[in-house]
Design an enzyme around this catalytic site. Structure first.
Site, mmCIF file in Angstrom:
data_model
loop_
_atom_site.group_PDB
_atom_site.id
_atom_site.type_symbol
_atom_site.label_atom_id
_atom_site.label_comp_id
_atom_site.label_asym_id
_atom_site.label_seq_id
_atom_site.Cartn_x
_atom_site.Cartn_y
_atom_site.Cartn_z
ATOM 1 N N SER A 25 0.822 -1.209 0.000
ATOM 2 C CA SER A 25 0.000 0.000 0.000
ATOM 3 C C SER A 25 0.858 1.262 0.000
ATOM 4 O O SER A 25 0.318 2.367 -0.002
ATOM 5 C CB SER A 25 -0.933 -0.006 1.212
ATOM 6 O OG SER A 25 -0.193 -0.212 2.404
ATOM 7 N N ASN A 112 -2.334 -2.758 13.193
ATOM 8 C CA ASN A 112 -3.791 -2.604 13.131
ATOM 9 C C ASN A 112 -4.275 -1.366 13.887
ATOM 10 O O ASN A 112 -5.081 -0.600 13.375
ATOM 11 C CB ASN A 112 -4.485 -3.866 13.663
ATOM 12 C CG ASN A 112 -4.158 -5.088 12.824
ATOM 13 O OD1 ASN A 112 -3.582 -4.946 11.739
ATOM 14 N ND2 ASN A 112 -4.496 -6.272 13.304
ATOM 15 N N THR A 157 -39.118 26.471 -10.460
ATOM 16 C CA THR A 157 -39.418 25.109 -9.975
ATOM 17 C C THR A 157 -39.607 24.298 -11.249
ATOM 18 O O THR A 157 -40.051 24.850 -12.267
ATOM 19 C CB THR A 157 -40.703 25.047 -9.115
ATOM 20 O OG1 THR A 157 -41.808 25.489 -9.908
ATOM 21 C CG2 THR A 157 -40.597 25.914 -7.865
ATOM 22 N N HIS A 158 -39.216 23.053 -11.231
ATOM 23 C CA HIS A 158 -39.239 22.214 -12.448
ATOM 24 C C HIS A 158 -38.411 22.843 -13.569
ATOM 25 O O HIS A 158 -38.668 22.601 -14.746
ATOM 26 C CB HIS A 158 -40.672 21.996 -12.951
ATOM 27 C CG HIS A 158 -41.645 21.574 -11.894
ATOM 28 N ND1 HIS A 158 -41.979 20.264 -11.657
ATOM 29 C CD2 HIS A 158 -42.329 22.302 -10.971
ATOM 30 C CE1 HIS A 158 -42.853 20.209 -10.657
ATOM 31 N NE2 HIS A 158 -43.064 21.436 -10.216
ATOM 32 N N SER A 279 -12.697 26.957 -27.014
ATOM 33 C CA SER A 279 -12.770 25.753 -27.831
ATOM 34 C C SER A 279 -11.715 25.860 -28.909
ATOM 35 O O SER A 279 -11.455 26.937 -29.437
ATOM 36 C CB SER A 279 -14.161 25.642 -28.461
ATOM 37 O OG SER A 279 -14.090 24.851 -29.630
ATOM 38 N N LYS A 285 -16.674 30.318 -28.367
ATOM 39 C CA LYS A 285 -17.079 29.625 -27.149
ATOM 40 C C LYS A 285 -16.335 30.026 -25.897
ATOM 41 O O LYS A 285 -15.157 30.344 -25.932
ATOM 42 C CB LYS A 285 -16.945 28.107 -27.348
ATOM 43 C CG LYS A 285 -17.912 27.608 -28.387
ATOM 44 C CD LYS A 285 -18.305 26.180 -28.161
ATOM 45 C CE LYS A 285 -19.217 26.039 -26.966
ATOM 46 N NZ LYS A 285 -19.641 24.652 -26.822
ATOM 47 N N ASN A 287 -16.337 28.065 -22.376
ATOM 48 C CA ASN A 287 -16.900 26.899 -21.707
ATOM 49 C C ASN A 287 -16.672 26.950 -20.193
ATOM 50 O O ASN A 287 -15.572 27.274 -19.743
ATOM 51 C CB ASN A 287 -16.283 25.619 -22.272
ATOM 52 C CG ASN A 287 -16.638 25.420 -23.735
ATOM 53 O OD1 ASN A 287 -17.729 25.809 -24.171
ATOM 54 N ND2 ASN A 287 -15.730 24.850 -24.491
ATOM 55 N N GLU A 292 -18.219 22.400 -14.750
ATOM 56 C CA GLU A 292 -18.516 21.039 -15.218
ATOM 57 C C GLU A 292 -17.720 20.007 -14.423
ATOM 58 O O GLU A 292 -18.217 18.929 -14.088
ATOM 59 C CB GLU A 292 -18.185 20.911 -16.703
ATOM 60 C CG GLU A 292 -19.096 21.756 -17.596
ATOM 61 C CD GLU A 292 -18.554 21.849 -19.016
ATOM 62 O OE1 GLU A 292 -18.757 20.915 -19.779
ATOM 63 O OE2 GLU A 292 -17.891 22.860 -19.335
ATOM 64 N N TYR A 319 -9.818 -6.773 12.472
ATOM 65 C CA TYR A 319 -9.140 -6.252 11.287
ATOM 66 C C TYR A 319 -9.098 -7.300 10.178
ATOM 67 O O TYR A 319 -8.911 -8.498 10.430
ATOM 68 C CB TYR A 319 -7.709 -5.814 11.642
ATOM 69 C CG TYR A 319 -6.930 -5.343 10.422
ATOM 70 C CD1 TYR A 319 -7.051 -4.028 9.977
ATOM 71 C CD2 TYR A 319 -6.129 -6.226 9.696
ATOM 72 C CE1 TYR A 319 -6.374 -3.600 8.847
ATOM 73 C CE2 TYR A 319 -5.444 -5.793 8.565
ATOM 74 C CZ TYR A 319 -5.585 -4.486 8.141
ATOM 75 O OH TYR A 319 -4.921 -4.069 7.021
ATOM 76 N N GLN A 324 -7.466 -2.129 4.109
ATOM 77 C CA GLN A 324 -6.426 -1.316 3.462
ATOM 78 C C GLN A 324 -7.009 -0.551 2.265
ATOM 79 O O GLN A 324 -6.488 0.480 1.860
ATOM 80 C CB GLN A 324 -5.287 -2.232 3.007
ATOM 81 C CG GLN A 324 -4.157 -1.548 2.277
ATOM 82 C CD GLN A 324 -2.943 -2.457 2.177
ATOM 83 O OE1 GLN A 324 -2.255 -2.685 3.167
ATOM 84 N NE2 GLN A 324 -2.677 -2.983 0.998
ATOM 85 N N LYS A 327 -8.151 3.481 1.907
ATOM 86 C CA LYS A 327 -7.306 4.663 1.778
ATOM 87 C C LYS A 327 -7.466 5.461 0.489
ATOM 88 O O LYS A 327 -7.718 6.670 0.518
ATOM 89 C CB LYS A 327 -5.847 4.277 1.962
ATOM 90 C CG LYS A 327 -5.603 3.910 3.388
ATOM 91 C CD LYS A 327 -4.223 3.433 3.673
ATOM 92 C CE LYS A 327 -4.256 2.791 5.030
ATOM 93 N NZ LYS A 327 -5.175 1.622 5.110
#
Ligand code: ARG
Length: 465
Positions: A25, A112, A157-158, A279, A285, A287, A292, A319, A324, A327
């Protein structure tokens, strides 16, 4: 190749290459090096105080650990996969630096309880840092909200025009959400803050250790009460991932709104060059990539929560090496969340509302129809259901004439309800609409300003504490 120098006593040969690969690990748990050394120093100080190791050995170990820390910090440390993980990499280097005394560090503990302690320390440190970042994002939002407390925009709304609200009011909604996120992290932190160190492998130890002392030295409220639970519990990680997932979901919703608002057909908000990209083929553009990506990163954060829940759900106590696998998800999710919060704070400070477009958009879709209905109730004492019906007819009339509500003639309105008077036009504008919504928590600019100021005061107070 010989067997493992840390645990290879009963082994005759080295692990298969693929065994080493699946087992190791160190590639990711080296992120725990600070916490690992911090935990070991607290442990050895306690061992000396309890007379379990000599003061001289403890001093050598502690100084050796400091040196290891320096080497890692400087990038001079060679991590070795054959030593599996951060715990054995540190201890092995310590042995090279100080000799045989290093072998006494692992008295009365196991990897552990060591890894459980390291992870709690790591998650606690990270959650504390996230809280500061979330407070900063709240501040950015509240400041922007104060600047635009009376900028009228469409409320949806919607995703259909519903009623006019103010831009400030909309931003303050996120301040509330982030407030709950912070309190969820704080709550998780409170339960997390118990120290598993000294639970040893699973059953505790016969050495006269002082678990109160190590807990205190590491800033925990108390030691964990059950040794089996201590080494097999990952609730602290799950709770933090859960809080992180909800927070990421909030940020993703906001990111989605930024994407919608900045699209030219909406054009409610502008982001500067600093938070947009171009772009390579379409020169016009801009963006909203940062938004995003904030939206998208919620996927890996929520995925980490799901992943760890699935890792844990079938594990018998105590354990198991499965753990492990906690992580990478935790590290990645919390690091990603931190990046998302920072990007959001940048975008919020950077964004400029197009107040004219917003106001115009706020009036489309008959967004003040509810104001008309409320006027009928208030002035003509009509029951709300009837008022709703009358308003519906008036809206239908306006739609047939392709007009906004306030552009409809009084005569047209009276053709639906003869008792309507000229005074009705006073409530049909979007500015008047938002101003009138003074109920507690409503969108009236006076409310928005008061809420923004309340939060800014609270955030400033937190900073002083
Ligand atoms: N690298 C291990 C982990 O992260 C450390 C604990 C290993 N314990 C053991 N008994 N093999 O879970």
């Amino acid at each position: 190749m010989s067997s493992n120098s840390m645990w290879g006593g009963r082994f005759q040969s080295a692990p298969a290459a693929i065994m080493e690969e699946i087992n190791a690990s160190i590639g990711f748990d080296k992120a725990l090096w600070r916490q690992d050394i911090q935990g070991s120093k607290a442990h050895v100080a306690m061992l000396a105080k309890q007379g379990i190791v000599t003061e001289a050995d403890a001093k050598a170990i502690s100084q050796g650990l400091d040196q290891v820390a320096q080497e890692i910090e400087k990038g001079d440390f060679t991590f070795s996969r054959s030593l599996e993980d951060i715990h054995m990499n540190v201890e092995s280097r310590l042995a090279k630096l100080i000799g045989a005394a290093a072998g006494r560090l692992h008295t009365a503990r196991s990897r552990n309880d060591q890894v459980a302690t390291d992870m709690r320390l790591y998650v606690r440190d990270t959650v504390d840092a996230l809280d500061l970042q979330l407070a900063d994002l709240q501040q950015a939002l509240a400041e922007k909200a104060l600047d635009h407390a009376d900028a009228v925009m469409p409320g949806f709304t919607h995703l259909q025009s519903a009623q006019p609200v103010t831009f400030g009011h909309h931003l303050m909604a996120y301040v509330e959400m982030l407030g709950r996120d912070r309190s969820r992290f704080k709550d998780a932190r409170r339960r997390m803050n118990e120290c598993p160190l000294g639970a040893a492998a699973l059953a505790g130890t016969s050495f006269p250790i002082d678990r109160e002392a190590t807990a205190k030295a590491l800033g925990f409220d108390r030691p964990t009460a059950n040794s089996l639970d201590s080494v097999s519990d990952r609730d602290f990680a799950l709770e933090s991932l859960s809080a992180a997932s909800i927070c990421a979901m909030h940020l993703s919703r906001f990111a989605e709104e930024i994407v919608i608002w900045t699209t030219p057909q909406f054009a409610l908000v502008n982001l500067s060059d600093a938070f947009t990209t171009g772009s390579s083929i379409m020169p016009q553009k801009r963006n909203p990539d940062a938004a995003e990506l904030v939206r998208a990163k919620s996927g890996r954060i929520i995925g980490a929560l799901t992943g760890l829940l699935i890792v844990m759900k079938g594990l018998p106590l105590s354990y198991a090496k499965d753990m492990q696998e906690d992580k990478e998800g935790v590290f990645d999710a919390l690091t990603s969340l931190s990046l998302c919060i920072a990007a959001m704070a940048g975008m919020v400070r950077d964004m400029q509302p197009n107040t004219q477009t917003m106001k115009k958009a706020a009036g489309t879709g008959y967004a003040t129809a509810t104001d008309l209905a409320d006027w009928l109730v208030r002035t003509l004492k009509m029951p709300f259901r009837d008022a709703h019906h009358v308003t519906g007819k008036i809206v239908g009339l306006a739609a047939a004439q392709k007009k906004d509500l306030e552009k409809l003639s009084l005569a047209d309105m009276q053709s639906v309800e003869p008792k309507i008077t000229e005074a009705v036009f006073e409530v049909l504008g979007v500015t008047k609409s938002v101003k009138s919504r003074t109920s507690y928590g409503g969108t009236a600019p006076t409310n928005v300003k008061a809420q923004a100021k309340r939060w800014l005061k609270q955030l400033a107070k937190e900073k002083q504490a």
